[in-house]
Design an enzyme around this catalytic site. Structure first.
Site, PDB file in Angstrom:
ATOM      1  N   HIS A 167     -10.843  45.693  -7.447  1.00  0.00           N
ATOM      2  CA  HIS A 167      -9.755  46.560  -7.889  1.00  0.00           C
ATOM      3  C   HIS A 167      -9.610  46.406  -9.398  1.00  0.00           C
ATOM      4  O   HIS A 167      -9.298  45.323  -9.892  1.00  0.00           O
ATOM      5  CB  HIS A 167      -8.439  46.203  -7.196  1.00  0.00           C
ATOM      6  CG  HIS A 167      -7.298  47.097  -7.593  1.00  0.00           C
ATOM      7  ND1 HIS A 167      -6.997  48.267  -6.928  1.00  0.00           N
ATOM      8  CD2 HIS A 167      -6.405  47.005  -8.614  1.00  0.00           C
ATOM      9  CE1 HIS A 167      -5.965  48.849  -7.502  1.00  0.00           C
ATOM     10  NE2 HIS A 167      -5.584  48.098  -8.528  1.00  0.00           N
ATOM     11  N   CYS A 168      -9.857  47.481 -10.120  1.00  0.00           N
ATOM     12  CA  CYS A 168      -9.845  47.443 -11.583  1.00  0.00           C
ATOM     13  C   CYS A 168      -8.481  47.889 -12.092  1.00  0.00           C
ATOM     14  O   CYS A 168      -8.030  49.010 -11.814  1.00  0.00           O
ATOM     15  CB  CYS A 168     -10.941  48.340 -12.152  1.00  0.00           C
ATOM     16  SG  CYS A 168     -11.039  48.319 -13.959  1.00  0.00           S
ATOM     17  N   VAL A 169      -7.821  47.017 -12.843  1.00  0.00           N
ATOM     18  CA  VAL A 169      -6.499  47.362 -13.373  1.00  0.00           C
ATOM     19  C   VAL A 169      -6.597  48.347 -14.525  1.00  0.00           C
ATOM     20  O   VAL A 169      -5.618  49.027 -14.848  1.00  0.00           O
ATOM     21  CB  VAL A 169      -5.762  46.089 -13.837  1.00  0.00           C
ATOM     22  CG1 VAL A 169      -5.454  45.186 -12.668  1.00  0.00           C
ATOM     23  CG2 VAL A 169      -6.568  45.342 -14.902  1.00  0.00           C
ATOM     24  N   ASN A 222      -6.530  51.479 -12.686  1.00  0.00           N
ATOM     25  CA  ASN A 222      -5.509  51.445 -11.634  1.00  0.00           C
ATOM     26  C   ASN A 222      -6.066  52.017 -10.330  1.00  0.00           C
ATOM     27  O   ASN A 222      -5.429  52.812  -9.648  1.00  0.00           O
ATOM     28  CB  ASN A 222      -4.264  52.241 -12.060  1.00  0.00           C
ATOM     29  CG  ASN A 222      -3.092  51.980 -11.135  1.00  0.00           C
ATOM     30  OD1 ASN A 222      -2.932  50.895 -10.604  1.00  0.00           O
ATOM     31  ND2 ASN A 222      -2.262  53.001 -10.936  1.00  0.00           N
ATOM     32  N   SER A 223      -7.269  51.609  -9.997  1.00  0.00           N
ATOM     33  CA  SER A 223      -7.906  52.077  -8.780  1.00  0.00           C
ATOM     34  C   SER A 223      -8.999  51.093  -8.395  1.00  0.00           C
ATOM     35  O   SER A 223      -9.384  50.233  -9.188  1.00  0.00           O
ATOM     36  CB  SER A 223      -8.488  53.479  -8.976  1.00  0.00           C
ATOM     37  OG  SER A 223      -9.161  53.920  -7.816  1.00  0.00           O
TER      38      SER A 223
END
Length: 412
Positions: A288-290, A293-294
């Site tokens: 999950h890549c901040v 945001n996905s």
């Protein structure tokens, strides 16, 4: 006696719900279901009043009170819009306000620049671990990334281009790189490969099917070390403990190899995983890549890698053009560490500070890009690497950059 066919069910009349009055541009429905107005955002807030009173009297605030205050602020922070005021995510605002302030303060003196540019990554990491521990979605990093791109480009146009060292072709190349980054990010934010809800399709398994698969899995896995002797497919804890989510061995039936997600109520294919932050299962989930945001999964992994590559090339090119303008007759590496007289002019000092800020961000993105390339070459995902480290089944190689999970060829 009346016949069964003669009995007709009596249709109940639907209760007519009262129609709600249309909202004006400044009105909205708050979290309590009541109509409210933007102008009354500071009215009737008992939690905020209590917090101010305790702050004035030097008394500590309870964590529950702080959470209620933040929930109230986030609910009332809205902008006027057609057919009702729209809610603004409060995590978007800090980068828009703090980043220009910090960069301008860092431009006043060399020591201030060292302190500010050192504290910015520390604050970002602290906020990341805070939100990651709570498993909350946040738009802070997406807002920080997009605003950093826009603000760096604005400073480049205002402070670097007027000096006459940047030609129109170079400016066009940099601008095209910026637009390509935005296009790649837009593609990376699309569906990463979410598994659809079985309620909409015919993917869910009945209880009898689950029991049959459980019995088959128990018979096939009997005698294998580490196998779940209960044979249950839906024994995953509510926290998705990785230790309890190991797959069945190769001797199990095909369906038994697939994981049953108790939260999404569906059967996951191989290498899929449930994201606790997004609250849904993703095909071949990497992480999950901040920054977007996905999740990064099967459908957007290529776009994510492309966005990183374009960003690195564009950022290095912009840093080179800026240093060549404010520190003439010096190589890029020399000018980055030794540029005499750069703080004599505020314009050049701001440009030099933005260069160092871009270097810090570029170094972080380069590390992520390198880790992604290593994982791709080993045919593993970041989630599988972290799971192997938690279960102590992986080995760190090359100063921790490479993690041998022991399953390099398992998915080929």
């Amino acid at each position: 006696m009346t016949q069964k066919g003669s009995m007709k069910p009596v249709k109940k009349k639907k209760t007519e719900e009262p129609e709600l009055e249309p909202l004006c541009c400044c009105e909205y429905i708050d979290r309590n279901g009541e109509k409210n107005h933007v102008a009354t955002c500071l009215c009737d807030c008992q939690d905020l009043d209590e917090g101010c009173d305790r702050w004035i009297t030097c008394k500590s605030l309870q964590p529950e009170t702080c959470e209620r205050i933040m929930d109230t602020i986030s609910d009332r922070l809205r902008i006027p819009w057609l057919r009702g005021a729209k809610k603004v995510n409060i995590s978007i605002i800090p980068p828009l306000v703090l980043l220009p302030v910090f960069l301008h303060v860092a431009s006043w003196h060399f020591l201030l620049g060292v302190v500010v540019l050192t504290s910015l990554p520390v604050l970002a990491l602290w906020y990341y671990y805070l939100t990651h521990r709570r498993k909350e979605q946040t738009l802070f990093f997406l807002s920080l990334g997009l605003f950093s791109l826009g603000y760096m480009y604005y400073v480049f146009l205002q402070e670097v281009v007027p000096k006459g060292r940047v030609g129109p072709v170079q400016l066009a190349v940099l601008t095209c790189g910026l637009f390509l980054i935005l296009l790649a990010l837009h593609r990376a934010k699309k569906n990463p490969g979410y598994l659809s809800n079985p309620a909409s399709g015919d993917r869910s398994l009945s209880s009898s099917q689950l029991e049959c698969l459980s019995r088959k899995g128990q018979e096939k896995t009997k005698g294998f070390p580490g196998a779940d002797m209960s044979g249950s497919l839906n024994n995953r804890t509510t926290k998705d403990d990785p230790k309890g989510s190991s797959r069945m061995p190769a001797g199990s039936p095909t369906k038994a190899k697939e994981d049953w997600c108790a939260k999404c109520q569906l059967v996951r294919p191989a290498r899929a995983w449930h994201c606790r932050i997004c609250g849904i299962c993703v095909r071949r989930m990497d992480h999950h890549c901040v920054w977007i945001n996905s999740c990064v999964g099967e459908s957007n992994h290529q776009a994510f890698i492309l966005a990183l590559l374009i960003f690195l090339l564009t950022s290095v090119y912009g840093i080179t053009l800026t240093l060549d303008t404010i520190c003439r007759d010096r190589s890029v590496f020399t000018a980055l560490f030794y540029c005499p007289g750069v703080y004599a002019n505020y314009s050049s000092a701001l440009s030099f500070t933005c260069v160092w800020y871009s270097v810090i961000i570029t170094a972080g993105m380069a590390y992520i890009f390198l880790i992604q390339l290593i994982n791709i070459s080993y045919n593993v995902t970041e989630r599988e690497v972290q799971q192997a480290l938690r279960q102590k089944t992986g080995r760190r190689l090359l100063c921790g950059l490479i993690v041998d999970t022991g399953k390099v060829l398992a998915h080929l």
